[in-house]
Design a protein around this motif. Structure first.
Motif, PDB file in Angstrom:
ATOM      1  N   ARG A 171      11.353  22.419  -8.606  1.00  0.00           N
ATOM      2  CA  ARG A 171      10.967  21.210  -9.349  1.00  0.00           C
ATOM      3  C   ARG A 171      11.704  20.012  -8.756  1.00  0.00           C
ATOM      4  O   ARG A 171      12.899  20.094  -8.457  1.00  0.00           O
ATOM      5  CB  ARG A 171      11.292  21.370 -10.831  1.00  0.00           C
ATOM      6  N   ILE A 172      10.966  18.920  -8.593  1.00  0.00           N
ATOM      7  CA  ILE A 172      11.544  17.683  -8.047  1.00  0.00           C
ATOM      8  C   ILE A 172      11.386  16.568  -9.074  1.00  0.00           C
ATOM      9  O   ILE A 172      10.292  16.367  -9.617  1.00  0.00           O
ATOM     10  CB  ILE A 172      10.861  17.283  -6.725  1.00  0.00           C
ATOM     11  N   THR A 173      12.478  15.876  -9.311  1.00  0.00           N
ATOM     12  CA  THR A 173      12.435  14.651 -10.111  1.00  0.00           C
ATOM     13  C   THR A 173      12.783  13.500  -9.185  1.00  0.00           C
ATOM     14  O   THR A 173      13.854  13.514  -8.548  1.00  0.00           O
ATOM     15  CB  THR A 173      13.426  14.708 -11.287  1.00  0.00           C
ATOM     16  N   CYS A 174      11.877  12.556  -9.070  1.00  0.00           N
ATOM     17  CA  CYS A 174      12.071  11.434  -8.144  1.00  0.00           C
ATOM     18  C   CYS A 174      12.188  10.129  -8.916  1.00  0.00           C
ATOM     19  O   CYS A 174      11.365   9.829  -9.783  1.00  0.00           O
ATOM     20  CB  CYS A 174      10.911  11.362  -7.161  1.00  0.00           C
ATOM     21  N   GLU A 175      13.211   9.364  -8.588  1.00  0.00           N
ATOM     22  CA  GLU A 175      13.356   7.995  -9.084  1.00  0.00           C
ATOM     23  C   GLU A 175      13.183   7.051  -7.901  1.00  0.00           C
ATOM     24  O   GLU A 175      13.823   7.240  -6.864  1.00  0.00           O
ATOM     25  CB  GLU A 175      14.727   7.788  -9.736  1.00  0.00           C
ATOM     26  N   GLN A 176      12.319   6.077  -8.066  1.00  0.00           N
ATOM     27  CA  GLN A 176      12.011   5.142  -6.984  1.00  0.00           C
ATOM     28  C   GLN A 176      11.924   3.730  -7.573  1.00  0.00           C
ATOM     29  O   GLN A 176      10.837   3.209  -7.798  1.00  0.00           O
ATOM     30  CB  GLN A 176      10.700   5.540  -6.294  1.00  0.00           C
ATOM     31  N   PRO A 177      13.066   3.098  -7.833  1.00  0.00           N
ATOM     32  CA  PRO A 177      13.047   1.765  -8.461  1.00  0.00           C
ATOM     33  C   PRO A 177      12.364   0.701  -7.613  1.00  0.00           C
ATOM     34  O   PRO A 177      11.824  -0.262  -8.137  1.00  0.00           O
ATOM     35  CB  PRO A 177      14.537   1.457  -8.673  1.00  0.00           C
ATOM     36  N   CYS A 178      12.407   0.848  -6.292  1.00  0.00           N
ATOM     37  CA  CYS A 178      11.631  -0.003  -5.391  1.00  0.00           C
ATOM     38  C   CYS A 178      11.171   0.869  -4.239  1.00  0.00           C
ATOM     39  O   CYS A 178      11.598   2.019  -4.105  1.00  0.00           O
ATOM     40  CB  CYS A 178      12.422  -1.220  -4.908  1.00  0.00           C
ATOM     41  N   GLU A 179      10.291   0.347  -3.412  1.00  0.00           N
ATOM     42  CA  GLU A 179       9.607   1.203  -2.441  1.00  0.00           C
ATOM     43  C   GLU A 179      10.531   1.868  -1.434  1.00  0.00           C
ATOM     44  O   GLU A 179      10.174   2.900  -0.860  1.00  0.00           O
ATOM     45  CB  GLU A 179       8.554   0.393  -1.689  1.00  0.00           C
ATOM     46  N   SER A 236       0.813  -1.208   0.000  1.00  0.00           N
ATOM     47  CA  SER A 236       0.000   0.000   0.000  1.00  0.00           C
ATOM     48  C   SER A 236       0.852   1.265   0.000  1.00  0.00           C
ATOM     49  O   SER A 236       0.309   2.362  -0.045  1.00  0.00           O
ATOM     50  CB  SER A 236      -0.933   0.002   1.209  1.00  0.00           C
ATOM     51  N   ARG A 237       2.171   1.135   0.060  1.00  0.00           N
ATOM     52  CA  ARG A 237       3.035   2.314   0.087  1.00  0.00           C
ATOM     53  C   ARG A 237       3.054   2.990  -1.277  1.00  0.00           C
ATOM     54  O   ARG A 237       3.082   2.324  -2.303  1.00  0.00           O
ATOM     55  CB  ARG A 237       4.442   1.919   0.528  1.00  0.00           C
ATOM     56  N   PRO A 238       3.048   4.317  -1.270  1.00  0.00           N
ATOM     57  CA  PRO A 238       2.918   5.033  -2.544  1.00  0.00           C
ATOM     58  C   PRO A 238       4.233   5.124  -3.302  1.00  0.00           C
ATOM     59  O   PRO A 238       5.313   4.898  -2.751  1.00  0.00           O
ATOM     60  CB  PRO A 238       2.460   6.420  -2.093  1.00  0.00           C
ATOM     61  N   SER A 239       4.118   5.479  -4.564  1.00  0.00           N
ATOM     62  CA  SER A 239       5.281   5.777  -5.393  1.00  0.00           C
ATOM     63  C   SER A 239       5.303   7.276  -5.663  1.00  0.00           C
ATOM     64  O   SER A 239       4.314   7.860  -6.099  1.00  0.00           O
ATOM     65  CB  SER A 239       5.219   5.004  -6.715  1.00  0.00           C
ATOM     66  N   PHE A 240       6.463   7.900  -5.386  1.00  0.00           N
ATOM     67  CA  PHE A 240       6.636   9.326  -5.648  1.00  0.00           C
ATOM     68  C   PHE A 240       7.373   9.569  -6.958  1.00  0.00           C
ATOM     69  O   PHE A 240       7.735  10.714  -7.274  1.00  0.00           O
ATOM     70  CB  PHE A 240       7.404   9.987  -4.499  1.00  0.00           C
ATOM     71  N   GLU A 280      21.323  22.596  -8.499  1.00  0.00           N
ATOM     72  CA  GLU A 280      20.364  21.528  -8.191  1.00  0.00           C
ATOM     73  C   GLU A 280      20.894  20.663  -7.056  1.00  0.00           C
ATOM     74  O   GLU A 280      22.098  20.389  -6.962  1.00  0.00           O
ATOM     75  CB  GLU A 280      20.117  20.667  -9.430  1.00  0.00           C
ATOM     76  N   ALA A 281      19.981  20.237  -6.205  1.00  0.00           N
ATOM     77  CA  ALA A 281      20.338  19.399  -5.055  1.00  0.00           C
ATOM     78  C   ALA A 281      19.980  17.951  -5.352  1.00  0.00           C
ATOM     79  O   ALA A 281      18.877  17.660  -5.824  1.00  0.00           O
ATOM     80  CB  ALA A 281      19.609  19.871  -3.806  1.00  0.00           C
ATOM     81  N   ARG A 282      20.895  17.071  -5.077  1.00  0.00           N
ATOM     82  CA  ARG A 282      20.680  15.642  -5.330  1.00  0.00           C
ATOM     83  C   ARG A 282      20.778  14.867  -4.027  1.00  0.00           C
ATOM     84  O   ARG A 282      21.735  15.051  -3.261  1.00  0.00           O
ATOM     85  CB  ARG A 282      21.714  15.122  -6.333  1.00  0.00           C
ATOM     86  N   SER A 283      19.791  14.011  -3.756  1.00  0.00           N
ATOM     87  CA  SER A 283      19.774  13.187  -2.543  1.00  0.00           C
ATOM     88  C   SER A 283      19.457  11.745  -2.925  1.00  0.00           C
ATOM     89  O   SER A 283      18.477  11.498  -3.641  1.00  0.00           O
ATOM     90  CB  SER A 283      18.727  13.703  -1.548  1.00  0.00           C
ATOM     91  N   CYS A 284      20.274  10.832  -2.431  1.00  0.00           N
ATOM     92  CA  CYS A 284      20.051   9.397  -2.659  1.00  0.00           C
ATOM     93  C   CYS A 284      20.040   8.705  -1.302  1.00  0.00           C
ATOM     94  O   CYS A 284      20.932   8.933  -0.473  1.00  0.00           O
ATOM     95  CB  CYS A 284      21.157   8.794  -3.535  1.00  0.00           C
ATOM     96  N   PHE A 285      19.042   7.847  -1.079  1.00  0.00           N
ATOM     97  CA  PHE A 285      18.980   7.161   0.213  1.00  0.00           C
ATOM     98  C   PHE A 285      18.120   5.908   0.105  1.00  0.00           C
ATOM     99  O   PHE A 285      17.332   5.746  -0.835  1.00  0.00           O
ATOM    100  CB  PHE A 285      18.430   8.090   1.311  1.00  0.00           C
ATOM    101  N   HIS A 286      18.304   5.051   1.096  1.00  0.00           N
ATOM    102  CA  HIS A 286      17.500   3.829   1.258  1.00  0.00           C
ATOM    103  C   HIS A 286      16.810   3.925   2.608  1.00  0.00           C
ATOM    104  O   HIS A 286      17.461   4.164   3.637  1.00  0.00           O
ATOM    105  CB  HIS A 286      18.382   2.581   1.189  1.00  0.00           C
ATOM    106  N   VAL A 287      15.507   3.770   2.619  1.00  0.00           N
ATOM    107  CA  VAL A 287      14.739   3.891   3.857  1.00  0.00           C
ATOM    108  C   VAL A 287      15.212   2.861   4.884  1.00  0.00           C
ATOM    109  O   VAL A 287      15.321   1.670   4.583  1.00  0.00           O
ATOM    110  CB  VAL A 287      13.234   3.711   3.585  1.00  0.00           C
TER     111      VAL A 287
END
Length: 219
Positions: free
Chosen positions: A118-126, A73-77, A142-149
């Motif tokens: 403006r935000i560009t989001c890549e979410q290959p998995c939840e 049920s988790r959303p995709s951004f 531009e600011a770039r952030s990469c992380f794993h929950v």
């Protein structure tokens, strides 16, 4: 009728007596009621699935199923988003996070980035995210952030400065427990989709002032 005849008569008589005895013994064996065998009762087979129930308790199974439903049920951004409006008391919020009066006035003059951020989001998995963000301040790149929950702290660049954050899911909301790197002030950030399908980035200062950046999807 001599001695030989007498002996033969006795032999024949003995054989007849033996035959009569055998017949009586046989009739007794056939007429006797059969006796039941005292065998131990057979063990009942275990119910189907008993072995599984012994190793996996019902609460554990229910918890795994609940987590599975929650994950699905988790959303995709993922996608491209443009800031459509900024809601809340931004002057108070920016003051709470330590921004100077001059910078607050500059942020207000830029309408807090509406129509520009403006935000560009890549979410290959939840749980994996890459954000590329065009900031309100045109002087900043531009600011770039990469992380794993759930994988520990990571830096997030924003107009208010660099944040050090930890991300976790709270239902359908991505929750960031953060602090401003320069001042150490705590900050909460939430990301979610609202009822209209817009992407919302909500920030809450340590004093409880909340502001919302509402993004519309770019098609």
């Amino acid at each position: 009728g001599g001695p030989l005849g007498a002996a033969g008569g006795l032999l024949i008589g003995g054989l007849l007596e033996l035959r009569r005895g055998l017949l009586e013994l046989g009739s007794q064996c056939f007429l006797r009621e059969p006796q039941a065998l005292n065998l131990p009762p057979a063990a009942e087979p275990p119910p189907l699935g008993a072995a599984a129930e012994a190793t996996v308790e019902a609460p554990v199974v229910e918890e795994k199923l609940a987590n599975l439903v929650l994950c699905r049920s988790r959303p995709s951004f993922a996608g491209d988003w443009l800031l459509q409006r900024a809601d809340g008391d931004f002057d108070t919020f920016l003051s709470d996070v330590g921004m100077s009066w001059l910078n607050r006035k500059a942020a207000m003059a830029l309408n807090y980035g509406v129509g520009r951020v403006r935000i560009t989001c890549e979410q290959p998995c939840e749980d994996d995210f890459t954000f590329l963000k065009v900031l309100a301040d045109p002087r900043k790149s531009e600011a770039r952030s990469c992380f794993h929950v759930g994988a520990g702290s990571f830096p997030v660049s924003d107009d208010i400065g660099t944040l050090i954050a930890n991300a976790s899911w709270e239902g359908k909301v991505l929750h960031f427990a953060a602090r401003i790197d320069a001042s150490g002030l705590p900050l909460t950030m939430l990301m979610y989709l609202n009822g209209d399908g817009a992407f919302v980035e909500e920030m809450i200062s340590s004093k409880g002032t909340s502001v919302k950046y509402v993004f519309a999807a770019l098609i």
